[in-house]
Design an enzyme around this catalytic site. Sequence first.
Site, PDB file in Angstrom:
ATOM      1  N   ASP A  13       0.858  -1.195   0.000  1.00 19.65           N
ATOM      2  CA  ASP A  13       0.000   0.000   0.000  1.00 19.65           C
ATOM      3  C   ASP A  13       0.897   1.249   0.000  1.00 19.65           C
ATOM      4  O   ASP A  13       1.835   1.333   0.804  1.00 19.65           O
ATOM      5  CB  ASP A  13      -0.870  -0.056   1.266  1.00 19.65           C
ATOM      6  CG  ASP A  13      -1.932   1.028   1.314  1.00 19.65           C
ATOM      7  OD1 ASP A  13      -2.379   1.470   0.239  1.00 19.65           O
ATOM      8  OD2 ASP A  13      -2.326   1.412   2.437  1.00 19.65           O
ATOM      9  N   SER A  58     -12.006   4.229   6.532  1.00 20.50           N
ATOM     10  CA  SER A  58     -12.478   4.212   7.927  1.00 20.50           C
ATOM     11  C   SER A  58     -13.402   5.391   8.195  1.00 20.50           C
ATOM     12  O   SER A  58     -13.138   6.498   7.722  1.00 20.50           O
ATOM     13  CB  SER A  58     -11.285   4.315   8.896  1.00 20.50           C
ATOM     14  OG  SER A  58     -10.518   3.145   8.848  1.00 20.50           O
TER      15      SER A  58
HETATM   16  P1  13P Z   1      -8.014   4.652   6.659  1.00 23.07           P
HETATM   17  O1  13P Z   1      -6.866   4.449   7.597  1.00 23.07           O
HETATM   18  O2  13P Z   1      -8.584   6.009   6.743  1.00 23.07           O
HETATM   19  O3  13P Z   1      -9.020   3.569   6.798  1.00 23.07           O
HETATM   20  O4  13P Z   1      -7.410   4.544   5.181  1.00 23.07           O
HETATM   21  C1  13P Z   1      -6.777   3.364   4.804  1.00 23.07           C
HETATM   22  C2  13P Z   1      -6.174   3.508   3.455  1.00 23.07           C
HETATM   23  O5  13P Z   1      -6.682   4.197   2.600  1.00 23.07           O
HETATM   24  C3  13P Z   1      -4.941   2.761   3.181  1.00 23.07           C
HETATM   25  O6  13P Z   1      -4.315   3.183   2.027  1.00 23.07           O
END
Ligand code: 13P
Length: 281
Positions: free
Chosen positions: A81, A209
């Site tokens: 990610d 989130s």
């Molecule tokens: P959040 O931490 O706001 O859920 O976002 C996660 C995300 O987009 C990881 O790339």
Amino acid sequence: MLYTMNDVLKEAKSKGYAVGAFNFHNQDVLEAILNAAEELNSPVIVQTTPPYIQNLGLEVCSVMAKELIKRCKIPVVLHLDHGNSFDLAQKCLVNGFSSIMFDGSKLPLKDNIKYTKQVCDACHALGVSVEGELGAIGGVEDNMVEGQSNNLIIPEEAQIFVEETDVDVLAPAIGTAHGIYKEEPILDFARLKKVRSLTTCYLALHGGSGLTEEQYREMIIIGINKINVGTELKLGWANTVKKAIEAGITEPMKIRSQCLIDVREIVKNKIRIFGSENRAQ
Ligand code: 13P
């Protein structure tokens, strides 16, 4: 079993649901995600960011993830990610990641295209899928310094970006942000619709989130295929640890068992909302 992003998102796109991409920060959270997906017979994406790869150690992190994934019957994608360099993408490939994100969203469009394409060429040669980002998704994730305000995607640029890079998944900035929302997010559904109509790749929602069920559902209907959730799992894990310590429990095995239960419930709730329950095949 280890799958690529293309493997799991193909059906999600054709059948109109999204696959959850859950960030893990340690073994408890990773196991809780996998247990939730197994229980609900759902495909799942487990992902982690450069700061956590550094914190855990790439080899330790990938050996742990691959070993746990090997024990699963459901399709699991192991995804980098917000990868921030070609070098890290290559190292993750060597260590068996099945999907790579290169986040060039802070670069000018021309450079974002150039570097994302380099990563695509290397990954596609090995059958590994790639995610790119356009516009800048605000907030802060895993202590990575990110833009404070959203710089939303320009749909016409998305078309050029996807055509020129051949990226498999695009993360469009449409008003969500990483981390905890300090105020109600304003989501630009019209912009998302335009991006969907001008591109053919899969679409990923970052900053998953803290959104409402209605917001998730609306975005899936428009064409989001992958939804990233990190902060809610981190908070879930931290709250469980805090409660245990407040209750006088200090044995790590006991705290870990409760973390597995609590984080699994958070993930199960998301999987049900995203519509991927019983979609594992
Ligand atoms: P959040 O931490 O706001 O859920 O976002 C996660 C995300 O987009 C990881 O790339």
